[in-house]
Design an enzyme around this catalytic site. Structure first.
Site, short mmCIF file in Angstrom:
data_model
loop_
_atom_site.label_atom_id
_atom_site.label_comp_id
_atom_site.label_asym_id
_atom_site.label_seq_id
_atom_site.Cartn_x
_atom_site.Cartn_y
_atom_site.Cartn_z
N CYS A 44 -7.21 4.71 5.11
CA CYS A 44 -5.83 4.33 4.88
C CYS A 44 -4.91 4.74 6.03
O CYS A 44 -4.76 5.94 6.33
CB CYS A 44 -5.33 4.97 3.58
SG CYS A 44 -3.61 4.60 3.20
N GLU B 179 2.32 1.52 -3.77
CA GLU B 179 1.40 1.72 -4.88
C GLU B 179 0.68 3.07 -4.83
O GLU B 179 0.57 3.77 -5.83
CB GLU B 179 0.37 0.58 -4.92
CG GLU B 179 0.96 -0.76 -5.30
CD GLU B 179 1.50 -0.80 -6.72
OE1 GLU B 179 0.96 -0.10 -7.58
OE2 GLU B 179 2.48 -1.53 -6.95
N SER C 84 1.48 5.96 -3.34
CA SER C 84 2.33 7.13 -3.57
C SER C 84 2.78 7.24 -5.02
O SER C 84 2.76 8.33 -5.61
CB SER C 84 3.55 7.07 -2.64
OG SER C 84 3.16 7.20 -1.30
N GLU D 37 5.39 12.18 1.94
CA GLU D 37 6.27 11.83 0.82
C GLU D 37 5.92 12.65 -0.43
O GLU D 37 6.82 13.19 -1.10
CB GLU D 37 6.10 10.35 0.47
CG GLU D 37 6.77 9.39 1.40
CD GLU D 37 6.48 7.95 1.00
OE1 GLU D 37 6.95 7.06 1.69
OE2 GLU D 37 5.77 7.74 -0.01
N ALA E 260 0.83 -1.21 0.00
CA ALA E 260 0.00 0.00 0.00
C ALA E 260 0.87 1.26 0.00
O ALA E 260 0.56 2.24 -0.69
CB ALA E 260 -0.93 -0.01 1.20
#
Length: 396
Positions: free
Chosen positions: A342, A240, A242, A351, A237
């Protein structure tokens, strides 16, 4: 009971996958909830998706992929993941991971994210004035970050990327035998690595363990297989989401000739909304569920919540098909809601903000060098390659 509008729309059709939004707009206009010929419910409006993400009578009901024995490595990981379970099991699996995140691991990594992003960008531009920003920058960064967060040696980063991509291709409709074989092999290799690293942590006295998320997890009540499943989920997770948000959002910005707003974090929220990386989240009714407008999903019915359609609902977002880098407020549902919200959202936001800021600080004249190459998938939407040209580099 009112009958729902029905559709024979094929969500696997290549034309739809290439650009799903015109058909999603058309379906939403027919009714916020429509039913496919297969019997699956499609929920397309923001209000409905937001509410049903929180509906406790809609659950994630994991069903082992067949043939069970051949796919056991893949099934085993998913059987014990928090995302595929509901309370009380979901609560038990999520609590220790959430507690570990709350120990400050994300903010601890911010300087490291900046350093990694700078190094990757240096390497990317060293060979010339253009490069694939996905392969060289957007993809390796979150893998390196989530690996460091968990305590996985960075030497495994290329393997982690390959394993993650192989596993998530199983989430698309009717995966081919080659995709299935690759996903099973990746799940087995991925689990093997994490099992070995977790065993090392368990053999190490608590006071001598490194300050990473895997050390935190082995110190909890989670079983060995649950620790492994949690770590693999975080790696998948964290990578994928980001990568695809960055690629989709950057392409949207560059095609429109736009740049991030002064507050880059605001632009990140718009990137999350405009071209959602996760388009569809399926749940199963465990009791009769009011879908709105007199429509009821019966126990066993599959309900697909179309996050990308909800994020372009004109009832909530002005001019929803336009990417507005300064859009605020921005109540998108890209990270879900309710118990399955999430867990890695703060890490992804950090990020994305840091990497986008650095990219445009150094290269304000960034432009598309060629047509991006889409992944050709719908549930997880993104690009395999985004060629960019740099223009003149700004002083650092």
């Amino acid at each position: 009971m009112r009958s729902a509008p029905t559709t024979s729309a094929d969500l696997t059709d290549p034309a739809f996958v290439a650009d799903p939004y015109p058909l999603l707009d058309e379906l939403r206009a027919a009714g916020p909830v429509v039913r496919q010929d297969s019997g699956r419910w499609l929920v397309l409006d923001h209000a409905g998706v937001s509410r049903l993400l929180r509906e406790r009578a809609l659950g994630r009901v994991w069903r082992d992929r067949e043939p069970t024995d051949a796919l056991e490595p893949f099934n085993l990981l998913h059987r014990h993941q928090m995302m595929e379970n509901e309370p009380p099991d979901h609560t038990r699996l999520r609590r220790p991971v959430a507690a570990a995140f709350n120990r400050g691991h994300v903010e601890r990594l911010r300087p490291r994210v900046r350093s990694l992003a700078a190094s990757l960008l240096d390497e990317a531009v060293a060979s010339g004035p253009s490069f694939d920003v996905v392969a060289a920058y957007a993809e390796p960064l979150p893998v390196l970050v989530i690996a460091e967060l968990l305590g996985v040696p960075s030497s495994y980063a290329p393997s982690l990327r390959d394993w993650s991509q192989a596993i998530v291709r199983m989430y698309e409709h009717a995966p081919s035998p080659a995709v299935v074989d690759a996903a099973v092999a990746a799940a087995e290799d991925f689990a093997g690595l994490v099992t070995e690293l977790a065993a090392e942590r368990r053999r190490t006295p608590p006071e001598d363990r490194p300050a990473d998320l895997l050390s935190d997890l082995v110190a909890t009540e989670l079983s060995d297989v649950e620790v492994v499943a949690s770590a693999v989920l975080l790696l998948n997770a964290g990578h994928e989401a980001s990568v695809n948000v960055f690629g989709n959002g950057l392409v949207g910005l560059l095609r429109a000739g736009l740049r991030p707003a002064a507050d880059v974090a605001v632009t990140v929220e718009e990137m999350l909304r405009f071209d959602s990386a996760l388009q569809l989240f399926e749940r199963t009714a465990t009791a009769p569920v009011d879908l709105g407008g007199g429509l009821v999903a019966e126990p066993g019915d599959t309900v697909a919540l179309l996050l990308g359609a909800a994020n372009r609902d004109p009832a909530v977002f002005a001019d929803p098909a336009t990417l507005d880098p300064a859009r605020s407020p921005n109540p998108h549902v890209a990270f879900g809601a309710g118990v399955h919200f999430c867990l890695g959202a703060p890490l992804a936001r950090m990020e994305l903000t840091e990497s986008l800021t650095l990219l445009f600080e150094r290269h304000p004249d960034l432009a598309l060098a060629d047509e991006p190459t889409p992944r050709g998938t719908f549930v997880l939407r993104g690009f395999n390659a985004v060629p960019v040209s740099l223009g003149v580099e700004s002083p650092r």
